[in-house]
Each structure stands twice: as C-alpha cells, then as structure tokens.
Design a protein around this motif. Structure first.
Motif, PDB file in Angstrom:
ATOM      1  N   ASN A  75      76.287  -7.955  31.196  1.00  0.00           N
ATOM      2  CA  ASN A  75      77.661  -8.404  30.876  1.00  0.00           C
ATOM      3  C   ASN A  75      77.393  -7.964  29.528  1.00  0.00           C
ATOM      4  O   ASN A  75      78.684  -7.325  28.358  1.00  0.00           O
ATOM      5  CB  ASN A  75      77.918  -9.862  30.509  1.00  0.00           C
ATOM      6  N   GLY A  76      76.885  -8.334  28.354  1.00  0.00           N
ATOM      7  CA  GLY A  76      76.621  -7.975  26.797  1.00  0.00           C
ATOM      8  C   GLY A  76      76.689  -6.783  26.676  1.00  0.00           C
ATOM      9  O   GLY A  76      76.815  -6.312  24.945  1.00  0.00           O
ATOM     10  N   ASP A  77      76.194  -6.035  27.162  1.00  0.00           N
ATOM     11  CA  ASP A  77      75.681  -3.990  27.135  1.00  0.00           C
ATOM     12  C   ASP A  77      76.353  -3.331  27.555  1.00  0.00           C
ATOM     13  O   ASP A  77      75.884  -2.132  27.805  1.00  0.00           O
ATOM     14  CB  ASP A  77      73.588  -4.195  27.680  1.00  0.00           C
ATOM     15  N   ARG A  78      77.314  -3.571  28.076  1.00  0.00           N
ATOM     16  CA  ARG A  78      78.011  -2.419  28.426  1.00  0.00           C
ATOM     17  C   ARG A  78      78.681  -1.738  27.728  1.00  0.00           C
ATOM     18  O   ARG A  78      78.829  -0.548  28.116  1.00  0.00           O
ATOM     19  CB  ARG A  78      79.684  -3.350  29.413  1.00  0.00           C
ATOM     20  N   VAL A  79      78.878  -1.997  26.543  1.00  0.00           N
ATOM     21  CA  VAL A  79      79.702  -0.695  25.639  1.00  0.00           C
ATOM     22  C   VAL A  79      78.503  -0.637  25.203  1.00  0.00           C
ATOM     23  O   VAL A  79      78.863   0.948  24.938  1.00  0.00           O
ATOM     24  CB  VAL A  79      80.696  -1.358  24.723  1.00  0.00           C
ATOM     25  N   THR A  80      77.128  -0.971  24.882  1.00  0.00           N
ATOM     26  CA  THR A  80      76.329  -0.075  24.344  1.00  0.00           C
ATOM     27  C   THR A  80      75.918   0.507  25.744  1.00  0.00           C
ATOM     28  O   THR A  80      75.453   1.895  25.508  1.00  0.00           O
ATOM     29  CB  THR A  80      74.923  -1.255  24.802  1.00  0.00           C
ATOM     30  N   ASN A  81      75.908   0.765  26.988  1.00  0.00           N
ATOM     31  CA  ASN A  81      75.407   1.448  27.862  1.00  0.00           C
ATOM     32  C   ASN A  81      76.684   2.967  27.892  1.00  0.00           C
ATOM     33  O   ASN A  81      76.618   3.743  27.873  1.00  0.00           O
ATOM     34  CB  ASN A  81      75.875   0.739  29.438  1.00  0.00           C
ATOM     35  N   ILE A  82      77.286   2.363  27.308  1.00  0.00           N
ATOM     36  CA  ILE A  82      78.719   3.115  27.549  1.00  0.00           C
ATOM     37  C   ILE A  82      78.015   4.621  26.174  1.00  0.00           C
ATOM     38  O   ILE A  82      78.867   5.645  26.586  1.00  0.00           O
ATOM     39  CB  ILE A  82      79.619   2.467  27.230  1.00  0.00           C
ATOM     40  N   HIS A  83      78.299   4.035  24.853  1.00  0.00           N
ATOM     41  CA  HIS A  83      77.463   5.192  24.221  1.00  0.00           C
ATOM     42  C   HIS A  83      76.197   5.816  24.822  1.00  0.00           C
ATOM     43  O   HIS A  83      76.041   6.955  24.571  1.00  0.00           O
ATOM     44  CB  HIS A  83      77.258   3.624  23.158  1.00  0.00           C
TER      45      HIS A  83
ATOM     46  N   ALA B 128      86.945   5.929  24.162  1.00  0.00           N
ATOM     47  CA  ALA B 128      86.564   6.067  21.857  1.00  0.00           C
ATOM     48  C   ALA B 128      85.148   5.666  21.835  1.00  0.00           C
ATOM     49  O   ALA B 128      84.418   6.479  21.127  1.00  0.00           O
ATOM     50  CB  ALA B 128      87.591   5.236  21.728  1.00  0.00           C
ATOM     51  N   GLU B 129      84.784   4.624  22.886  1.00  0.00           N
ATOM     52  CA  GLU B 129      83.326   4.770  22.854  1.00  0.00           C
ATOM     53  C   GLU B 129      82.476   6.088  23.582  1.00  0.00           C
ATOM     54  O   GLU B 129      81.154   5.853  22.945  1.00  0.00           O
ATOM     55  CB  GLU B 129      83.351   3.636  23.778  1.00  0.00           C
ATOM     56  N   VAL B 130      82.600   6.458  24.709  1.00  0.00           N
ATOM     57  CA  VAL B 130      81.673   7.126  25.061  1.00  0.00           C
ATOM     58  C   VAL B 130      81.793   8.775  23.980  1.00  0.00           C
ATOM     59  O   VAL B 130      80.880   9.023  23.141  1.00  0.00           O
ATOM     60  CB  VAL B 130      82.447   7.997  26.213  1.00  0.00           C
ATOM     61  N   SER B 131      82.719   8.928  23.032  1.00  0.00           N
ATOM     62  CA  SER B 131      83.472   9.921  22.432  1.00  0.00           C
ATOM     63  C   SER B 131      82.238   9.207  20.796  1.00  0.00           C
ATOM     64  O   SER B 131      81.381  10.492  19.835  1.00  0.00           O
ATOM     65  CB  SER B 131      84.882   9.646  21.315  1.00  0.00           C
ATOM     66  N   LYS B 132      82.190   7.823  20.949  1.00  0.00           N
ATOM     67  CA  LYS B 132      81.227   7.977  19.772  1.00  0.00           C
ATOM     68  C   LYS B 132      79.943   8.305  20.025  1.00  0.00           C
ATOM     69  O   LYS B 132      78.283   8.600  19.209  1.00  0.00           O
ATOM     70  CB  LYS B 132      81.267   6.300  19.244  1.00  0.00           C
ATOM     71  N   GLY B 133      79.357   7.765  21.185  1.00  0.00           N
ATOM     72  CA  GLY B 133      77.923   7.891  21.994  1.00  0.00           C
ATOM     73  C   GLY B 133      78.250   9.368  21.977  1.00  0.00           C
ATOM     74  O   GLY B 133      76.538   9.726  21.358  1.00  0.00           O
ATOM     75  N   VAL B 134      79.057  10.613  22.184  1.00  0.00           N
ATOM     76  CA  VAL B 134      78.920  11.636  21.582  1.00  0.00           C
ATOM     77  C   VAL B 134      78.215  12.411  20.409  1.00  0.00           C
ATOM     78  O   VAL B 134      77.569  13.665  20.358  1.00  0.00           O
ATOM     79  CB  VAL B 134      79.442  12.820  22.913  1.00  0.00           C
TER      80      VAL B 134
END
Length: 119
Positions: free
Chosen positions: A63-71, A103-109
């Motif tokens: 749960n706490g790492d979902r956005v991190t995984n998107i990045h 937006a989060e995927v774009s940050k990762g890119v």
C-alpha cells in the motif's frame, strides 16, 4: 457535418483544411493500429502490454509503495515509451488505474535520465 472529419494538409506551402466523409470503422482501425504500434521485432511491446505491466506493478505493490512503483515503471520503460512516442495517458488508461497517475508515470520517465533501478 455529422459524418465528416477535417483533414489539414500543406498545399503549396499553405495550410489548407478539407472536410471529407469518413467511415467510423475505418477511423477505429486507424486508432487501434496507432495504439498497437510494435516495438523492435520479436520483443513486441505495445500500449496494451505496457498497460498490463503497469497494472501488475501497481496492484502487487504494498500500500505505501504504489506511487513509488508507478515511478519505477516510468523509469524502467522510459526508453520504449520515448522511442515509440507512446502516450503516457494511453498507457495509464489501458492499465485500468486512475488516469491522474499519468503525471506520476511522466515523472518516472523524466527521472530515467538520472537514475537506474537496482533490480
């Protein structure tokens, strides 16, 4: 002009707009083919496959790492996304997660230029 679409073209250096009749099935095929562009021969990767991978990474993360995984997804697949001009929004839509995560995927890119994943 219900069954007409606008096509712009350069004609003698001037931009012209033409209205032409279209077939809805034909336009669907064009859009479908655009979103299913293939990448590099046998290692075929398209928007739908990237969406499936993003969905798996999102749903398998704690749960706490979902956005991190998107990045992390954006970092891992940045080269494919950029090389083939894939739309990040289309990938997120195909994944079934909230479109605001584009937006989060774009940050990762963008981060991919500066970092490499450990795994």
């Amino acid at each position: 002009m219900e069954n007409y679409a606008r096509r712009e073209s350069l004609c003698g250096g001037r931009r012209t707009s033409l209205w032409y009749p279209y077939d809805a099935d034909y336009l669907f095929k064009i859009c479908y083919n655009y979103h299913n562009k293939k990448v590099g021969g046998d290692a075929a990767m398209n928007v739908q496959k990237l969406g499936q991978i993003l969905n798996e990474m999102y749903n398998k993360a704690p749960n706490g790492d979902r956005v991190t995984n998107i990045h992390l997804f954006g970092i891992k697949f940045a080269e494919i996304i950029l090389k083939n001009h894939f739309s990040v929004k289309s990938i997120v839509e195909c994944s079934g997660i909230n479109v605001s995560y584009a937006a989060e995927v774009s940050k990762g890119v963008r981060l991919a230029r500066y970092v490499t994943p450990k795994e």
